[in-house]
Design an enzyme around this catalytic site. Structure first.
Site, mmCIF file in Angstrom:
data_model
loop_
_atom_site.group_PDB
_atom_site.id
_atom_site.type_symbol
_atom_site.label_atom_id
_atom_site.label_comp_id
_atom_site.label_asym_id
_atom_site.label_seq_id
_atom_site.Cartn_x
_atom_site.Cartn_y
_atom_site.Cartn_z
ATOM 1 N N LYS A 136 54.403 6.456 13.564
ATOM 2 C CA LYS A 136 55.829 6.752 13.698
ATOM 3 C C LYS A 136 56.279 7.098 15.108
ATOM 4 O O LYS A 136 55.667 7.938 15.774
ATOM 5 C CB LYS A 136 56.166 7.943 12.800
ATOM 6 C CG LYS A 136 56.055 7.645 11.334
ATOM 7 C CD LYS A 136 56.505 8.860 10.594
ATOM 8 C CE LYS A 136 56.412 8.700 9.091
ATOM 9 N NZ LYS A 136 56.555 10.025 8.475
ATOM 10 N N ARG A 152 33.785 19.751 15.774
ATOM 11 C CA ARG A 152 34.485 21.012 16.048
ATOM 12 C C ARG A 152 33.526 22.214 16.047
ATOM 13 O O ARG A 152 33.785 23.218 16.691
ATOM 14 C CB ARG A 152 35.590 21.235 15.023
ATOM 15 C CG ARG A 152 36.821 20.395 15.309
ATOM 16 C CD ARG A 152 37.897 20.660 14.312
ATOM 17 N NE ARG A 152 39.142 20.027 14.718
ATOM 18 C CZ ARG A 152 40.259 20.058 14.003
ATOM 19 N NH1 ARG A 152 40.280 20.699 12.843
ATOM 20 N NH2 ARG A 152 41.344 19.487 14.443
ATOM 21 N N GLY A 212 47.332 18.013 16.466
ATOM 22 C CA GLY A 212 48.678 18.564 16.680
ATOM 23 C C GLY A 212 48.791 19.330 17.990
ATOM 24 O O GLY A 212 49.801 19.229 18.700
ATOM 25 N N GLY A 219 42.438 13.747 15.988
ATOM 26 C CA GLY A 219 43.121 13.106 14.878
ATOM 27 C C GLY A 219 42.426 11.789 14.599
ATOM 28 O O GLY A 219 41.210 11.743 14.513
HETATM 29 C C1 3PG Z 1 44.038 20.575 12.351
HETATM 30 O O1 3PG Z 1 43.053 20.070 11.829
HETATM 31 O O2 3PG Z 1 45.045 19.942 12.658
HETATM 32 C C2 3PG Z 1 43.962 22.030 12.711
HETATM 33 O O3 3PG Z 1 42.815 22.593 12.169
HETATM 34 C C3 3PG Z 1 45.190 22.728 12.235
HETATM 35 O O4 3PG Z 1 45.312 22.615 10.862
HETATM 36 P P1 3PG Z 1 46.744 22.466 10.219
HETATM 37 O O5 3PG Z 1 47.313 21.154 10.704
HETATM 38 O O6 3PG Z 1 46.527 22.519 8.733
HETATM 39 O O7 3PG Z 1 47.585 23.630 10.717
HETATM 40 MG MG MG Z 2 46.871 19.124 11.628
#
Ligand code: 3PG
Ligand code: MG
Length: 399
Positions: free
Chosen positions: A197, A35, A373, A350
């Protein structure tokens, strides 16, 4: 949405919102700095134009108070090494000391503000907090794709107060790749969905039915689909309340001519444990005391055949409990199949990106998103609040 490229930034104070929410071990070592590397094009561009670079980010979820273990100082060190210059770590992100630090900046200086989430105003999208942040700059740059699904002050409310709000290169790149894959793809478009899920992926599955040619399902979420076809799933994780929904998604897919692939065999064990005895069974023969923890080898073969003619592949979520070696082969085989394909390949962040870094296949994937997300939100066909804010900001400000 305006790009940083379209405006004059020479000598200006730029507040660049990035996502330096990188994984740290218990000694504060950065485990993966992708990142940080992902926003270097924007930061270097700004420095090439002699901007004063004020960088803002969150780290983890401190819940609106100072948590020393969630400081951004490890990121400041790493960034300094990449930029080959000093990155001054501020002790906060707003307040008199930060103001003084910023007003002393010269062209080409870099300051990293401390964790935005040490203040409750950040996640409350508080206007007073946003106004203080905006007061630090002449130009606000959002290059934090991975947090753009959050309605947070530093990505949403701030666009109402900054003199000018624009997008950085990473944010633009993420949106452009995704659009190319989802809205105007070379076909067949295959979407691979894994993870635990169905409930987390429901929006993405429903939206995907409008766009994709094939769905490939893996991870524990496949169990719920298999159950709806009449398989006994033993002790596997199943979302009982979604079994009917799973059946209706498959019915809709069939009506639309979307091919829907489920596992045909599985790696099972009695418990989630590296030492547990494992076996490979057809999905019709899952023993009652055992649970599915990965897709089996026949499934991996089937999925690689299904990917063979793909021209565009979007992948989110692992095929099994890949953190444990015995249940990682399905995900690894999928990494290879995707890497070997002749398609434009886009992988959501993720868990899935970790599997790809582990397999050393990073260079054979077209694009790995920095967002988890936020990537999911795009798969659901929804607009990102921070992107909407940037779009609106453009209309309000005269350049
Ligand atoms: C993440 O890693 O998903 C983003 O940095 C957002 O963080 P958060 O899910 O804690 O809002
Ligand atoms: Mg997150």
């Amino acid at each position: 949405m305006k790009s940083i490229k379209e405006i004059d930034i020479s000598g200006k104070r730029l507040l660049v919102r990035v996502d330096f929410n990188v994984p740290l071990d218990d000694q504060q070592n950065i485990m993966d700095d992708s990142r940080i590397r992902a926003v270097l094009p924007t930061l270097k561009y700004a420095l090439d134009y002699n901007a004063k670079l004020i960088i803002a980010s969150h780290m983890n979820r401190p819940g609106g108070k100072v948590v020393p273990g969630m400081s951004l100082s490890p990121a400041a060190k790493r960034l300094g090494r990449y930029l080959e210059k000093e990155v001054k770590m501020a002790n906060d992100c707003i307040g008199p000391e930060v103001k003084a630090l910023v007003s002393g900046m010269k062209a080409g200086d870099v300051v990293l503000l401390e964790n935005l989430r040490f203040h409750p105003g950040e996640q409350k999208n508080d206007e007073a907090f946003a106004k203080e942040l905006a007061g630090l700059c002449d130009v606000y740059v959002n290059d934090a794709f991975a947090v753009s699904h959050r309605v947070n002050a530093s990505v949403e409310a701030i666009t109402r107060f900054a003199p000018l709000s624009v997008a950085g290169f990473l944010l633009q790149k993420e949106l452009t790749y995704f659009k190319q894959a989802m809205e105007d793809p070379l076909r067949p478009l295959v979407t691979i969905v894994g993870g635990a899920k169905v409930s987390d992926k429901l929006g993405a599955l429903k939206n995907g039915l409008q766009h994709v040619d094939k769905f490939i399902i893996g991870g524990a979420m496949a169990n719920t689909f298999l159950k709806s076809t009449g398989c006994s799933m033993g002790k596997s994780m199943v979302e009982e309340d979604l079994v009917e929904m799973a059946a209706s998604i498959m019915k809709k897919a069939a009506e639309r001519g979307v091919k829907f692939y489920l596992p045909v065999d599985a790696v099972v064990a009695r418990r989630i444990d590296p030492k547990a005895e494992t076996k490979i069974v057809p999905v019709q023969e899952i023993p009652s005391e055992w649970m599915v923890l990965d897709i089996g080898p026949s499934t991996s073969l089937l999925y690689s055949e299904a990917l063979y003619d793909a021209k565009t592949i979007i992948w989110n979520g692992p095929m099994g409990v890949f953190e444990i070696d015995a249940f990682s082969r399905g995900t690894r085989a999928m990494v290879n199949s995707v890497a070997n394909s002749y398609a434009l390949t886009i992988v959501g962040g993720g868990d899935t990106d970790v599997a790809i870094y582990d397999s050393g296949e990073t260079n054979r994937i077209t694009y790995i998103s920095t967002g988890g997300g936020a990537f999911m939100r795009l798969l659901e066909g929804k607009e990102l609040p921070a992107v909407a804010a940037l779009n609106n900001a453009e209309e309000r400000v005269e350049v």
